[in-house]
Every structure is written in C-alpha cells, then in structure tokens.
Enzyme design. Structure first.
Site, PDB file in Angstrom:
ATOM      1  N   THR A 118      39.911  38.562  29.069  1.00 26.70           N
ATOM      2  CA  THR A 118      39.538  37.158  29.201  1.00 26.70           C
ATOM      3  C   THR A 118      38.454  36.958  30.248  1.00 26.70           C
ATOM      4  O   THR A 118      38.365  37.723  31.223  1.00 26.70           O
ATOM      5  CB  THR A 118      40.767  36.331  29.600  1.00 26.70           C
ATOM      6  N   TYR A 142      47.229  34.252  35.565  1.00 30.21           N
ATOM      7  CA  TYR A 142      46.861  34.751  34.232  1.00 30.21           C
ATOM      8  C   TYR A 142      45.681  35.713  34.323  1.00 30.21           C
ATOM      9  O   TYR A 142      45.732  36.833  33.806  1.00 30.21           O
ATOM     10  CB  TYR A 142      46.519  33.579  33.312  1.00 30.21           C
TER      11      TYR A 142
END
Length: 328
Positions: A118, A142
């Site tokens: 990501t 995250y």
C-alpha cells in the site's frame, strides 16, 4: 501454466485477480477465511479452500497439497481508522499471516511471491509524485504492518534466492469488473467511490467528507485512483515477469493523476444524476493529505497499458455494481 495460490481471493481485489489469472491460463486456488470475503466472489474454475493463514500447519499443508509454485498475497485487514483503534489486531493478522506464509513458501520451495502492499507505507512524504525510492515512514498501524510485511518478504528473498518477489504498493483502488461479474461486496466499506455511489442510490442518507482543511487546493484529501481491472492486469504481468527471470522489485500501482474528495463527489453526482447530501465532518486519524504515484518504474518493467484510466468510467462501473447488489 503454474499453480497459483491467491490468499484473500474472496475479497475485492483478490477475486478480480483470481479471475484474471484463470483467463491467462493459470490454475488458481484461493485461501480465505471468509471473515470479510464472499464465497460467491470465487468464480469457477477458481477453487476455494477455507482456512486461517495464522495457522501455520494449514498453510504448509495447502502449499504442499496444491503444489503451489507462486503466491499472490492479498489477505489482510485494511481499514486505516480501525487500525488506529485496534493496532494489536492488525499486527496479529497482517504480520502473523505473512510470516506464516513466507516461512511455508521457503520450506515448500515456492518460486514466486507477489505481495499486496500500500501507499500507506510512505506516510506523508514531501515529494510529489511519490517514487519507490523515497523513505518509507507510515503514520498509522495499517501502514506499519504492511511495511513490516515488506521487510519479511525482502529479507526472506535475500536469504533464500530461490524465492523471487514483487511488492505492489497500491494507491486507491476502485471500480468493478466491466462485465459485471465482480465488484466490491463489503457493505460497510470505507472506500470513497463505493460510499458515494451508495449515497447516490439512496443506500446511505448522506456522504461525510472527513476533513476539509487539508493543505490542498479545495481542502480535501487527494488520491490516485486506479481501476481494479487495470490493477489485476498488473498482477498478471508481474507474475509473468518473475516467471521469465525478472528480479525481485517494488512497484507503485496507480495512474499518476490525483483527484480530491470534492472532485470525486462531483463526478459521482454527474454520472449518477443525483445531487445526494454531503456533510463535512472531522478528519479521520491517520489520513495523509496527498498521495499520487510516480509509476515510471512499473510502466518500464511491466508489459502493461491501462485500459480503464478514466474517473467517469471508474465511477460508472462502481455505480452499476451497486445497482446489481441492490437487486440481489
């Protein structure tokens, strides 16, 4: 062709990629615990095996039984605000699953490993657009779990040269299969385009803009949106590259063009013809102001040309998918 394991293949991106792999001639098996994935999203001839990647024995047995030669690893918890509230759960799931999977891949002689990472690993970089070479500095749990996963994969490949990897750092993924076979199924998803489409169809009473005081032209966050079908093609090309002898690499996945939250809402209203309610709310924890990809490396290394790089088209496919879900 190779036997490929797709983890999290009952989810949004994993299901689209599994379908694309079968169309490219691969034998595909999906491993998913269906905690967020949907059984119906695993379309034949793809096969589903239910199980938990945190169970090392399950992972090892699966790789051996299926004679897996390549892994595409999607399975993860992915909601940034939730990761801020529940960081330990994110480390347990995201890092624990990846560690088991990589250990088993090394033990079973898996040759190729593609990882769903990501842009959150970059944090809030000053450089624009964002290249793969800039320093990683994630600002939320995250992003930190995904960066830890990258370290595990890279260190394992360095120690075990037979395992080649490709790390794909996604920017914002949106849209649905152009033929209407698949889309994003999570009813409470936080992705802007899905939420805006639901608001346009009356499934939500309003859309909330989380922060309008960012240092951007209109005060709302800017993101680089890539159509899910273009992203799945990147995965197929990345796998082919490794099979043809390509070295391990990291690639940004986006179009190199950013749209603000306000701009996206405007396009959704144009495409849907609905002037749905929009309310301004406070910022969400862990949201960077501006994330746009430099994709030069990926375009140079992969035989890939985007087919759906139009925001109106992305929104249109998302809107059609939401209509299909309403009719079920």
């Amino acid at each position: 062709m190779s036997n490929i394991l797709v983890t999290g293949g009952a989810g949004y991106i994993g299901s689209h990629t599994s379908l694309a792999l079968t169309q490219a001639g691969y034998e595909v098996v999906v491993a998913d615990n269906l905690s967020t994935g949907v059984r119906e999203a695993v379309l034949p001839p793809v096969r589903l095996v239910e199980g938990d990647l945190r169970d090392a024995g399950f992972v090892r047995d699966l790789l051996r039984r299926e004679r897996v030669e390549g892994i595409i690893h999607f399975a993860a918890s992915i909601v940034v605000p939730e990761s801020v509230e529940k960081p330990l759960a994110y480390y347990r799931n995201n890092v624990g699953c990846t560690l088991n999977l990589v250990e088993s891949a090394v033990a079973e002689g898996v040759k190729h490993f593609i990882f769903s990472s990501t842009a959150a690993v970059y944090g809030m970089p000053k450089e624009r657009p964002i290249t793969e070479e800039i320093q990683t500095n994630p600002i939320n749990p995250y992003g930190r779990t995904k960066l830890a996963d990258e370290w595990i994969i890279r260190d394992a490949s360095a120690a075990h040269p037979g395992l080649k990897h490709t790390i794909l750092r996604y920017f914002n993924v949106a849209g649905a299969d152009p033929q209407g076979r698949l889309g994003q199924n999570t009813p409470d998803a936080t992705h802007l385009i899905k939420v805006a489409c639901q608001a346009a169809l009356g499934m939500r009473k309003e859309l909330v803009i989380f922060g309008n005081d960012y240092p951007t032209p209109d005060g709302t966050c800017i993101r680089d949106y890539i159509h899910v079908s273009d992203l799945t093609d990147i995965h197929v090309q990345a796998l082919l590259r490794l099979e043809q002898g390509g070295e391990s690499a990291i690639f940004n996945c986006g179009y190199g063009r950013g749209y603000s939250v306000a701009e996206v809402i405007k396009v959704v209203k144009e495409v849907s013809g609905v002037n749905f309610a929009v309310r301004k709310g406070p910022r969400r924890a862990g949201d960077p102001d501006d994330l746009v990809a430099d994709t030069a490396r990926m375009r140079a290394e992969l035989a890939w040309t985007p087919a759906y790089c139009d925001l109106h088209g992305i929104v249109r496919s998302s809107l059609e998918w939401e209509r299909r879900l309403m009719q079920r």
